[in-house]
Scaffold this motif. Structure first.
Motif, PDB file in Angstrom:
ATOM      1  N   VAL A 599      86.132-105.804 -37.517  1.00 38.49           N
ATOM      2  CA  VAL A 599      86.414-104.624 -38.323  1.00 38.49           C
ATOM      3  C   VAL A 599      85.652-103.417 -37.782  1.00 38.49           C
ATOM      4  O   VAL A 599      86.196-102.310 -37.671  1.00 38.49           O
ATOM      5  N   GLU A 600      84.371-103.616 -37.419  1.00 38.56           N
ATOM      6  CA  GLU A 600      83.559-102.500 -36.931  1.00 38.56           C
ATOM      7  C   GLU A 600      84.101-101.951 -35.613  1.00 38.56           C
ATOM      8  O   GLU A 600      84.211-100.733 -35.434  1.00 38.56           O
ATOM      9  N   SER A 601      84.476-102.848 -34.694  1.00 40.07           N
ATOM     10  CA  SER A 601      84.988-102.388 -33.399  1.00 40.07           C
ATOM     11  C   SER A 601      86.328-101.676 -33.557  1.00 40.07           C
ATOM     12  O   SER A 601      86.603-100.678 -32.894  1.00 40.07           O
ATOM     13  N   LEU A 602      87.158-102.203 -34.459  1.00 40.58           N
ATOM     14  CA  LEU A 602      88.448-101.554 -34.698  1.00 40.58           C
ATOM     15  C   LEU A 602      88.245-100.153 -35.249  1.00 40.58           C
ATOM     16  O   LEU A 602      88.927 -99.208 -34.832  1.00 40.58           O
ATOM     17  N   SER A 603      87.313 -99.988 -36.176  1.00 42.08           N
ATOM     18  CA  SER A 603      87.046 -98.656 -36.732  1.00 42.08           C
ATOM     19  C   SER A 603      86.577 -97.696 -35.646  1.00 42.08           C
ATOM     20  O   SER A 603      86.938 -96.517 -35.651  1.00 42.08           O
ATOM     21  N   ASP A 604      85.771 -98.207 -34.728  1.00 41.53           N
ATOM     22  CA  ASP A 604      85.344 -97.362 -33.603  1.00 41.53           C
ATOM     23  C   ASP A 604      86.549 -96.879 -32.796  1.00 41.53           C
ATOM     24  O   ASP A 604      86.632 -95.707 -32.399  1.00 41.53           O
ATOM     25  N   GLU A 605      87.502 -97.790 -32.544  1.00 40.01           N
ATOM     26  CA  GLU A 605      88.681 -97.436 -31.762  1.00 40.01           C
ATOM     27  C   GLU A 605      89.560 -96.423 -32.501  1.00 40.01           C
ATOM     28  O   GLU A 605      90.043 -95.449 -31.921  1.00 40.01           O
ATOM     29  N   LEU A 606      89.765 -96.654 -33.786  1.00 41.09           N
ATOM     30  CA  LEU A 606      90.578 -95.731 -34.571  1.00 41.09           C
ATOM     31  C   LEU A 606      89.915 -94.363 -34.676  1.00 41.09           C
ATOM     32  O   LEU A 606      90.601 -93.326 -34.666  1.00 41.09           O
ATOM     33  N   SER A 607      88.605 -94.350 -34.749  1.00 41.41           N
ATOM     34  CA  SER A 607      87.881 -93.072 -34.806  1.00 41.41           C
ATOM     35  C   SER A 607      87.960 -92.359 -33.466  1.00 41.41           C
ATOM     36  O   SER A 607      88.117 -91.128 -33.412  1.00 41.41           O
ATOM     37  N   ARG A 608      87.879 -93.114 -32.393  1.00 42.50           N
ATOM     38  CA  ARG A 608      87.997 -92.498 -31.073  1.00 42.50           C
ATOM     39  C   ARG A 608      89.390 -91.921 -30.862  1.00 42.50           C
ATOM     40  O   ARG A 608      89.552 -90.853 -30.265  1.00 42.50           O
ATOM     41  N   LEU A 609      90.389 -92.634 -31.367  1.00 38.89           N
ATOM     42  CA  LEU A 609      91.755 -92.121 -31.292  1.00 38.89           C
ATOM     43  C   LEU A 609      91.876 -90.814 -32.062  1.00 38.89           C
ATOM     44  O   LEU A 609      92.475 -89.844 -31.574  1.00 38.89           O
ATOM     45  N   ALA A 610      91.328 -90.768 -33.259  1.00 38.25           N
ATOM     46  CA  ALA A 610      91.393 -89.543 -34.058  1.00 38.25           C
ATOM     47  C   ALA A 610      90.684 -88.395 -33.348  1.00 38.25           C
ATOM     48  O   ALA A 610      91.161 -87.249 -33.355  1.00 38.25           O
ATOM     49  N   ASP A 611      89.539 -88.688 -32.726  1.00 38.60           N
ATOM     50  CA  ASP A 611      88.819 -87.645 -31.982  1.00 38.60           C
ATOM     51  C   ASP A 611      89.696 -87.061 -30.880  1.00 38.60           C
ATOM     52  O   ASP A 611      89.767 -85.836 -30.688  1.00 38.60           O
ATOM     53  N   LEU A 612      90.357 -87.939 -30.146  1.00 42.17           N
ATOM     54  CA  LEU A 612      91.199 -87.501 -29.035  1.00 42.17           C
ATOM     55  C   LEU A 612      92.391 -86.693 -29.540  1.00 42.17           C
ATOM     56  O   LEU A 612      92.715 -85.627 -28.990  1.00 42.17           O
ATOM     57  N   VAL A 613      93.028 -87.168 -30.591  1.00 40.48           N
ATOM     58  CA  VAL A 613      94.187 -86.458 -31.135  1.00 40.48           C
ATOM     59  C   VAL A 613      93.769 -85.090 -31.670  1.00 40.48           C
ATOM     60  O   VAL A 613      94.461 -84.083 -31.456  1.00 40.48           O
ATOM     61  N   LEU A 614      92.631 -85.040 -32.352  1.00 39.72           N
ATOM     62  CA  LEU A 614      92.147 -83.760 -32.869  1.00 39.72           C
ATOM     63  C   LEU A 614      91.883 -82.773 -31.740  1.00 39.72           C
ATOM     64  O   LEU A 614      92.225 -81.589 -31.836  1.00 39.72           O
ATOM     65  N   ALA A 615      91.280 -83.254 -30.664  1.00 36.28           N
ATOM     66  CA  ALA A 615      90.966 -82.364 -29.535  1.00 36.28           C
ATOM     67  C   ALA A 615      92.242 -81.787 -28.929  1.00 36.28           C
ATOM     68  O   ALA A 615      92.321 -80.591 -28.628  1.00 36.28           O
ATOM     69  N   GLN A 616      93.254 -82.636 -28.764  1.00 39.85           N
ATOM     70  CA  GLN A 616      94.492 -82.157 -28.154  1.00 39.85           C
ATOM     71  C   GLN A 616      95.292 -81.286 -29.122  1.00 39.85           C
ATOM     72  O   GLN A 616      95.961 -80.336 -28.719  1.00 39.85           O
ATOM     73  N   ALA A 617      95.224 -81.618 -30.409  1.00 40.68           N
ATOM     74  CA  ALA A 617      95.910 -80.785 -31.402  1.00 40.68           C
ATOM     75  C   ALA A 617      95.271 -79.401 -31.465  1.00 40.68           C
ATOM     76  O   ALA A 617      95.985 -78.383 -31.572  1.00 40.68           O
ATOM     77  N   LEU A 618      93.946 -79.339 -31.395  1.00 38.22           N
ATOM     78  CA  LEU A 618      93.260 -78.043 -31.401  1.00 38.22           C
ATOM     79  C   LEU A 618      93.659 -77.236 -30.170  1.00 38.22           C
ATOM     80  O   LEU A 618      93.937 -76.032 -30.269  1.00 38.22           O
ATOM     81  N   ARG A 619      93.735 -77.900 -29.034  1.00 35.87           N
ATOM     82  CA  ARG A 619      94.147 -77.229 -27.796  1.00 35.87           C
ATOM     83  C   ARG A 619      95.557 -76.665 -27.930  1.00 35.87           C
ATOM     84  O   ARG A 619      95.835 -75.517 -27.556  1.00 35.87           O
ATOM     85  N   GLY A 620      96.468 -77.479 -28.486  1.00 34.24           N
ATOM     86  CA  GLY A 620      97.843 -77.026 -28.654  1.00 34.24           C
ATOM     87  C   GLY A 620      97.970 -75.913 -29.676  1.00 34.24           C
ATOM     88  O   GLY A 620      98.721 -74.954 -29.479  1.00 34.24           O
TER      89      GLY A 620
END
Length: 888
Positions: A599-620
Motif C-alpha cells: 500500500v505504501e509503495s503504491l501511494s508513492d507511485e500514485l503521488s509521483r504520477l500526480a506530481d508529473l501530471v501537475l507539472a505538465q498541466a501547469l506547463r500547458g
C-alpha cells in the motif's frame, strides 16, 4: 578517402554508360562525392533564376534532367562504396524530388500568370498558390532512386484570375499542374526527371487533376476509403504554401479514438496485394512479396492508424522513425522493432542495388547468374547463396511479425459459446449456462440481454462484432476466478463500448486480451467501472510494459513530447494528458491486483504520477495564456493532505494551494487566470474524461480567500491568522511543481511556522477540539477505519501534534516522510512511548490495507481488529491525557 566511381561501375551498367559516354562532369561529381548532398548543392548546379526569367522551357527541362543524372551517380557511388547510409540515400533523392517539383512549379505558375493573371480567392480576396502534396515514399523522405512521384495538387479556394484572359482558379491551376508534370515526366533526349503518378488524387484517374481544399475535405469526409487513410498518412506538402491541408487531413487519417477496425481494412488491402503477387508471379519481388518492404510499412502504419489520433508522437512520415517510436512507447517490443528495422534496411539497400543496375523501377531479384553474383557482392556477400540465405531470414522474420500483428481472420467464433448465444432464450438459459459453471441469475440476465430492445437497436456496424465477441466473453468469464461476478460486468462493458465498434473489433482481434479483461472484471469492481469510463485503456492490455515497473524518467520524456506534438491545440493536449494519466493508473491497478505493490509503495507511485501530471498541466496552462508578462511563471503549486503526504489512493482528490512571487503590476490577475486555467486542465471534462478533482479550501481564508496568494501574504496569514488546524494541515504540505525558488521559500516558511514555540497544553486542546468537530460531522463507525475511534484520523492527529509540539527541538520531524516514518522517528526520540508507537504504526498499516482493499478489491468495508483501535487510543491517551473525542 573520396569514393571512386570506377571501383563500382561493374555493379551498374547505367553508371558505366554515363562515365564512358562523357555524360557526367567528373570534376563536379568528384567534389560531390566527398559528402552527402544538400539543398544548396542542387540550387548551385545551374543558373536556375536565369532559366526562369527567360521562360525557356527547353533549357530548364534539360538542366533538370542533367541534374538528376549527376545526383543519381553521386548516390550510387557513395552507397556502393559504403560511404552512404540508407537514410542518406533516401534523403538525397527526396531532396532532388522536392527541388525539381518546386523549380517546375515556379516556372509553370510564372508562365500561367503571364497569360492569365494572378488567381484570387473568391472569399478571402487573397492571392492563391498551388500546394503540391507528395504521397508515399516521397512524403516520408523515403524515395528510392528510381521512384515514381505520387503527387496531389491542391489549391486553397475557388475564384478567378485578375488578368485580361481571365480563367477560374480550377482551370488556372489545372494548366499549372499539367505544365509541372510535363517538365518532370516527359521523356526527352536527356531522359526524364521523375515519373509522376497522380492516381492517388480523389477519384483517381477519373477525378480532376487539381482540387480545392474545400472539395478535398468534402471528399475525405464523405467518400474517403480506408486505403486512402494509409496513403495520406505519409502525405507531405513539399511546396512553400502549405495552406490548410494538414489540418483538414489529420482527422481523416488519425481518428480521435483507438481505431481497431483498421485491422480488417489492412487485411483487405494486404489480401489484394497478395492476390496481385500470385497472379503476376511476383514472389521474388522484395517489395510486394511475402516478408517484403510493404509488409514492414504496413506493420508500422497499422499502429499509426489505430493509435495516432490519441498519441500524436506517432503521427510520423517515415517507416524507420515510426518503428523506433513504437518501440520507445512499448507498443512494439524492442527486439521485434529492431528485427523489422534490420530487415527494412537490408531490403531497401537491396532494392536500390536492383535499381542501380539499369536505372529501372524494379524490386524483383534477377534471374541472370552474373547479375545475381554482382548483387550479392554489392551487398557484402561472397556469393548469391549466402546473400539469399540472409534475405530469406529477414523475410521470414517479417512475415512472422506481420502475421502476428494482423492476427486471425476476425471471423466470428465457431464454438459452443457462439452456438449458445445464437440459440439462447429464457427457457434454456439456466441449463445451457449452468454447464459452463454460471448461476441461474447470470443465465437469466444474458437471456434478457439477447431479447432486449437494446440488442435489437444495435447499429449495423456494431451488431456483427457484438455477436462475434459475446460468445468469447462468455467463455472468458467462465474461465475466470469468479464467473458470476465477471460475466455481468463484462457484458455491461460490451454494451458500453458498442457505441464505438472499434473496441469490439479490438476484443475480437485479441482473445487473450479478452480473457485478461474478464479476470480483471472478476477481481475488481472499481477497475471494471474505470474501464467502462475509459475503454481506450484496452490498448494497455497489449503493452509489453503493462507489468513492468514505471520508468518515470522515460514516461516524463514521452509525455512532454506528446504534449509538444499537440502544438497550440489545447484540447488535444488535455486529451493526451488524460490518456497518459489513465494509462498509468490502469497499469498500477493491474500490477496491484497481481500483488506487485504494498500500500505504501503504491501511494508513492500514485503521488509521483500526480506530481508529473501537475507539472505538465501547469506547463500547458501557462502556454495557453495569451501574451504573459514573462516567459516562465513565478508560480508554485503546493500539495496538501494525501498528495502532500504522498498517500494518494486511486480516487483521491488533490488538495492544492497556489503561491506566486512577482512584482509585475499584472501579476495577481495573470496568476489568478493561470490558476483557473490549471483548474480546467485538471478537472475539466473532455472526450477523454477528467484527471483529478481538486480542492482549494486549504488556502488562506478558504473559499472566501483569493484563488492565489503572494508568498508574503501567505506567510503573513500563517503567522498572524491561521488556526491550529491549518498548521496541522501545513505539516503535510510540500512543493509540487512550478518555480523552485518559490518552492524553496515556501519550505523555509513552512519549517519556521511549524517549529515556532507553542503552549503544548493549548495545542492539545485545539487538536482535540478539531477532532471532536470531525467526529460530529463523520460519526465514528467500527467499519470505517478512517473515522473510527482509534482509526486513521487519530493516528494522523497524533503525528501532527508531535510535529507541532517538538519540531523546534527536533527539526528532523519537519521532513516529509509520511505518518509511519515520523511516528517511528518520534518514538526513537522518546517523544512517544516506543511500544505504543509501534503498536499504532502496525495498526495504521492494517487500516490503510483494509481501506485499500475496500476500494480496489471487491471487499465490503470491514472493521479493524478491536486491538488495533485500542492501540491507537492508547497512544492518544498518552499524548493528550484523555480519550480521543471520537470515542465519546
Amino acid at each position: 578517402m573520396i569514393p571512386n566511381p570506377d571501383s563500382v561501375r561493374r555493379f551498374s551498367p547505367w553508371l558505366a554508360r554515363q562515365l564512358d559516354g562523357g555524360r557526367l562532369n567528373r570534376e563536379r561529381l568528384s567534389r560531390w562525392l566527398e559528402r552527402p548532398l544538400d539543398a544548396a548543392d542542387l540550387a548551385a548546379f545551374a543558373d536556375w533564376p536565369s532559366f526562369q526569367a527567360a521562360g525557356d522551357e527547353a533549357v530548364l527541362s534539360a538542366a533538370l534532367r542533367v541534374l538528376r543524372r549527376h545526383v543519381l551517380a553521386q548516390i550510387m557511388v557513395r552507397d556502393l562504396c559504403g560511404a552512404a547510409s540508407l537514410d542518406e540515400v533516401t534523403r538525397s533523392i527526396t531532396l532532388l524530388a522536392d527541388f525539381a517539383v518546386n523549380t517546375a512549379l515556379e516556372f509553370a505558375e510564372s508562365r500561367c500568370r503571364t497569360l492569365y493573371g494572378t488567381p484570387i480567392g473568391r472569399h478571402s480576396g487573397k492571392e492563391q498558390h498551388l500546394s503540391v502534396v507528395a504521397m508515399g515514399k516521397a512524403g516520408g523522405f523515403e524515395l528510392n532512386v528510381s521512384s515514381d512521384l505520387d503527387l496531389i495538387f491542391v489549391y486553397p479556394e475557388a475564384g478567378e484570375t485578375d488578368g485580361r484572359r481571365s480563367r477560374d482558379n480550377q482551370e488556372f491551376f489545372t494548366k499549372v499542374g499539367q505544365k509541372l508534370i510535363a517538365l518532370l515526366d516527359h521523356a526527352e533526349s536527356e531522359g526524364f526527371v521523375f515519373r509522376t503518378d497522380m492516381r492517388l488524387r480523389p477519384d483517381g484517374d477519373s477525378g480532376a487533376l487539381v482540387i480545392s481544399e474545400t472539395a478535398l475535405e468534402q471528399y475525405l469526409v464523405s467518400q474517403g476509403r480506408e486505403w486512402e487513410r494509409y496513403a495520406w498518412c505519409k502525405a507531405r506538402v513539399v511546396t512553400p504554401h502549405e495552406n490548410g491541408i494538414a489540418a483538414l487531413v489529420r482527422p481523416f487519417v488519425f481518428r480521435r479514438y483507438l481505431d481497431y477496425r483498421a485491422y480488417e481494412a489492412m487485411r483487405g488491402l494486404h489480401r489484394q496485394i497478395r492476390a496481385e503477387v500470385s497472379r503476376k508471379g511476383l514472389h521474388d519481388n522484395i517489395k510486394l512479396g511475402a516478408g517484403g518492404i510493404r509488409e514492414i510499412e504496413f506493420a508500422a502504419q497499422i499502429f499509426q492508424m489505430i493509435r495516432g489520433g490519441q498519441n500524436r508522437a506517432l503521427q510520423l512520415k517515415g517507416t524507420q522513425e515510426t518503428l523506433e517510436k513504437l518501440a520507445e512507447h512499448g507498443i512494439l517490443d524492442a527486439e521485434t522493432a529492431r528485427g523489422l528495422l534490420d530487415a527494412y534496411r537490408f531490403l531497401r539497400r537491396c532494392e536500390h542495388r536492383l535499381q542501380y543496375w539499369d536505372d529501372r523501377q524494379t524490386q524483383t531479384l534477377p534471374e541472370n547468374e552474373e547479375q545475381r553474383q554482382l548483387l550479392a557482392e554489392s551487398m557484402g556477400f561472397a556469393d548469391y547463396p549466402a546473400f539469399s540465405g540472409c534475405l530469406e531470414q529477414h523475410r521470414a522474420r517479417v512475415s512472422a511479425v506481420f502475421a502476428d500483428v494482423l492476427g486471425g481472420s476476425g471471423d466470428a467464433a465457431e464454438n459452443d459459446g457462439g452456438s449458445l448465444w445464437q440459440q439462447l432464450d429464457a427457457a434454456n438459459a439456466a441449463d445451457t449456462l449452468g454447464k459452463l459453471g454460471f448461476q441461474a441469475a447470470s443465465a437469466q440476465a444474458l437471456a434478457e440481454l439477447k431479447h432486449s430492445s437494446w440488442y435489437r437497436r444495435l447499429s449495423a456496424a456494431a451488431l456483427p462484432l457484438f455477436d462475434a465477441v459475446l460468445p468469447r466473453a462468455i467463455e472468458a468469464a467462465a474461465a475466470s476466478s469468479q464467473p458470476d461476478t465477471a460475466l455481468p460486468r463484462l457484458t455491461e462493458f460490451l454494451k458500453t463500448v458498442s457505441r464505438r465498434p472499434s473496441y469490439l473489433a479490438f476484443l475480437q482481434q485479441h482473445p487473450a486480451a479478452l480473457a485478461q479483461l474478464a479476470e480483471l472484471n472478476a477481481q475488481s469492481g472499481w477497475l471494471s467501472d474505470y474501464l467502462q469510463r475509459h475503454p481506450a485503456l484496452l490498448d494497455e492490455l497489449l503493452s509489453a510494459q503493462l507489468m513492468q515497473p514505471l520508468d518515470w524518467q522515460t514516461l516524463e520524456q514521452n509525455l512532454a513530447a506528446a504534449l509538444d506534438a499537440c502544438g497550440s491545440d489545447t484540447e488535444a493536449a488535455m486529451d493526451a494528458l488524460r490518456h497518459f494519466q489513465h494509462a498509468q493508473i490502469f497499469r498500477l491497478a493491474v500490477q496491484d491486483l497481481a500483488g506487485r505493490w504494498s500500500v505504501e509503495s503504491l501511494s508513492d507511485e500514485l503521488s509521483r504520477l500526480a506530481d508529473l501530471v501537475l507539472a505538465q498541466a501547469l506547463r500547458g496552462a501557462w502556454r495557453s495564456i495569451a501574451k504573459p508578462h514573462r516567459p516562465e511563471p513565478q508560480f508554485a503549486v503546493i500539495g496538501y493532505g494525501k498528495l502532500g503526504g504522498k498517500e494518494l489512493g486511486y480516487s483521491s482528490d488533490l488538495d492544492l494551494v497556489y503561491l506566486y512571487e512577482d512584482e509585475h503590476p499584472d501579476a495577481a490577475d495573470t496568476y489568478a487566470k493561470l490558476a483557473r486555467r490549471l483548474g480546467t486542465w485538471l478537472s475539466g471534462s473532455t472526450g477523454a474524461g477528467t484527471l483529478y478533482d481538486i480542492d482549494l479550501r486549504l488556502r488562506p481564508n478558504g473559499d472566501a480567500g483569493f484563488l492565489v496568494h503572494s508568498l508574503a501574504a501567505f506567510e503573513k496569514y500563517q503567522r498572524e491568522e491561521a488556526w491550529t488546524w491549518e498548521h496541522q494541515a501545513l505539516s503535510r504540505a510540500r512543493f509540487i511543481c512550478g518555480s523552485r525558488a518559490i518552492g524553496g521559500a515556501f519550505e523555509r516558511i513552512r519549517r519556521s511556522i511549524l517549529a515556532g514555540g507553542r503552549d503544548t497544553a493549548a495545542l492539545r486542546e485545539d487538536i482535540a477540539a478539531m477532532r471532536a468537530k470531525i467526529a460530529a460531522s463523520h460519526p465514528p463507525q467500527p467499519e470505517n477505519v478512517k473515522y473510527a475511534a482509534g482509526g486513521i484520523v487519530d493516528v494522523e492527529f497524533c503525528v501532527q501534534y508531535l510535529i507541532l509540539a517538538h519540531s523546534r527541538r527536533h527539526p528532523e520531524l519537519l521532513e516529509n516522510y509520511g505518518n509511519i516514518a515520523l511516528l517511528e522517528m518520534a518514538a526513537r526520540r522518546r517523544l512517544a512511548d516506543p511500544q505504543q508507537a509501534a503498536a499504532a504504526v502496525a495498526a495504521y498499516r492494517r487500516f490503510r490495507y483494509l481501506q485499500h482493499r475496500t476500494s480496489l478489491h471487491d471487499q465490503q468495508p470491514e472493521a479493524a481488529a478491536a486491538s488495533d483501535y485500542a492501540a491507537v487510543r492508547s497512544l492518544w491517551r498518552s499524548l493528550f491525557g484523555s480519550e480521543t473525542p471520537a470515542a465519546a
